[in-house]
Design a protein around this motif. Structure first.
Motif, PDB file in Angstrom:
ATOM      1  N   LEU A   1       3.178  -0.942  -9.693  1.00  0.00           N
ATOM      2  CA  LEU A   1       3.920  -1.886  -8.860  1.00  0.00           C
ATOM      3  C   LEU A   1       3.068  -2.317  -7.664  1.00  0.00           C
ATOM      4  O   LEU A   1       2.965  -3.510  -7.364  1.00  0.00           O
ATOM      5  CB  LEU A   1       5.234  -1.257  -8.375  1.00  0.00           C
ATOM      6  CG  LEU A   1       6.090  -2.100  -7.450  1.00  0.00           C
ATOM      7  CD1 LEU A   1       6.513  -3.399  -8.117  1.00  0.00           C
ATOM      8  CD2 LEU A   1       7.314  -1.306  -7.006  1.00  0.00           C
ATOM      9  N   ALA A   2       2.424  -1.355  -7.014  1.00  0.00           N
ATOM     10  CA  ALA A   2       1.570  -1.668  -5.870  1.00  0.00           C
ATOM     11  C   ALA A   2       0.425  -2.586  -6.292  1.00  0.00           C
ATOM     12  O   ALA A   2       0.065  -3.521  -5.568  1.00  0.00           O
ATOM     13  CB  ALA A   2       1.030  -0.386  -5.255  1.00  0.00           C
ATOM     14  N   GLU A   3      -0.145  -2.346  -7.466  1.00  0.00           N
ATOM     15  CA  GLU A   3      -1.240  -3.181  -7.963  1.00  0.00           C
ATOM     16  C   GLU A   3      -0.767  -4.620  -8.196  1.00  0.00           C
ATOM     17  O   GLU A   3      -1.467  -5.572  -7.841  1.00  0.00           O
ATOM     18  CB  GLU A   3      -1.782  -2.589  -9.263  1.00  0.00           C
ATOM     19  CG  GLU A   3      -3.043  -3.263  -9.746  1.00  0.00           C
ATOM     20  CD  GLU A   3      -3.620  -2.560 -10.969  1.00  0.00           C
ATOM     21  OE1 GLU A   3      -3.824  -3.258 -11.981  1.00  0.00           O
ATOM     22  OE2 GLU A   3      -3.850  -1.341 -10.905  1.00  0.00           O
TER      23      GLU A   3
ATOM     24  N   VAL B   1      10.482  -2.027 -11.218  1.00  0.00           N
ATOM     25  CA  VAL B   1      10.419  -0.891 -10.303  1.00  0.00           C
ATOM     26  C   VAL B   1      10.631   0.391 -11.100  1.00  0.00           C
ATOM     27  O   VAL B   1      11.729   0.673 -11.570  1.00  0.00           O
ATOM     28  CB  VAL B   1      11.475  -1.012  -9.179  1.00  0.00           C
ATOM     29  CG1 VAL B   1      11.408   0.199  -8.255  1.00  0.00           C
ATOM     30  CG2 VAL B   1      11.279  -2.298  -8.400  1.00  0.00           C
ATOM     31  N   ASP B   2       9.554   1.133 -11.261  1.00  0.00           N
ATOM     32  CA  ASP B   2       9.581   2.399 -11.987  1.00  0.00           C
ATOM     33  C   ASP B   2       9.144   3.496 -11.024  1.00  0.00           C
ATOM     34  O   ASP B   2       7.968   3.567 -10.657  1.00  0.00           O
ATOM     35  CB  ASP B   2       8.634   2.330 -13.190  1.00  0.00           C
ATOM     36  CG  ASP B   2       8.584   3.632 -13.976  1.00  0.00           C
ATOM     37  OD1 ASP B   2       9.232   4.622 -13.570  1.00  0.00           O
ATOM     38  OD2 ASP B   2       7.870   3.658 -15.001  1.00  0.00           O
ATOM     39  N   PRO B   3      10.076   4.349 -10.594  1.00  0.00           N
ATOM     40  CA  PRO B   3       9.724   5.404  -9.634  1.00  0.00           C
ATOM     41  C   PRO B   3       8.598   6.310 -10.134  1.00  0.00           C
ATOM     42  O   PRO B   3       7.910   6.943  -9.338  1.00  0.00           O
ATOM     43  CB  PRO B   3      11.017   6.208  -9.472  1.00  0.00           C
ATOM     44  CG  PRO B   3      12.101   5.324  -9.971  1.00  0.00           C
ATOM     45  CD  PRO B   3      11.487   4.391 -10.965  1.00  0.00           C
TER      46      PRO B   3
END
Length: 98
Positions: free
Chosen positions: A62-64, A54-56
């Motif tokens: 992350l969505a991919e 999780v990298d803001p």
């Protein structure tokens, strides 16, 4: 097909559909960072995300990864349903399993 045969087929179909609801498949992406579990009737029941990915600043990545795992789980679920229903339907086309 007689009504009696149709009712037997219907009962068998309901039994297989109940079995599929209880069966699960699991898909991973991102080297195992994302895990998606789906039922045999194409319902996602859980998504697990390793906090280390999780990298803001890069939510697109992350969505991919989540999308890849969800699509893989759906494909596995559909294949499971096809294999369970295939013998029962004798090759008939069933909407949603085509």
């Amino acid at each position: 097909m007689s009504m009696k045969m149709f009712r037997q087929f219907q009962k068998q179909m309901e039994k297989v559909q109940d079995e599929l609801k209880a069966m699960t498949v699991e898909a991973k992406s991102g080297g195992g960072a994302i895990t998606v579990v789906a039922t045999g009737d194409q319902r996602v029941v859980s998504i697990d995300i390793d906090p280390s990915v999780v990298d803001p600043e890069d939510t697109e990545f992350l969505a991919e990864m989540v999308l890849v795992a969800v699509n893989d789980a759906m494909e596995q679920s559909q294949e499971l349903a096809k294999s369970k229903l295939g013998g029962l339907t004798g090759g008939l086309k069933i909407p949603g399993l085509g």
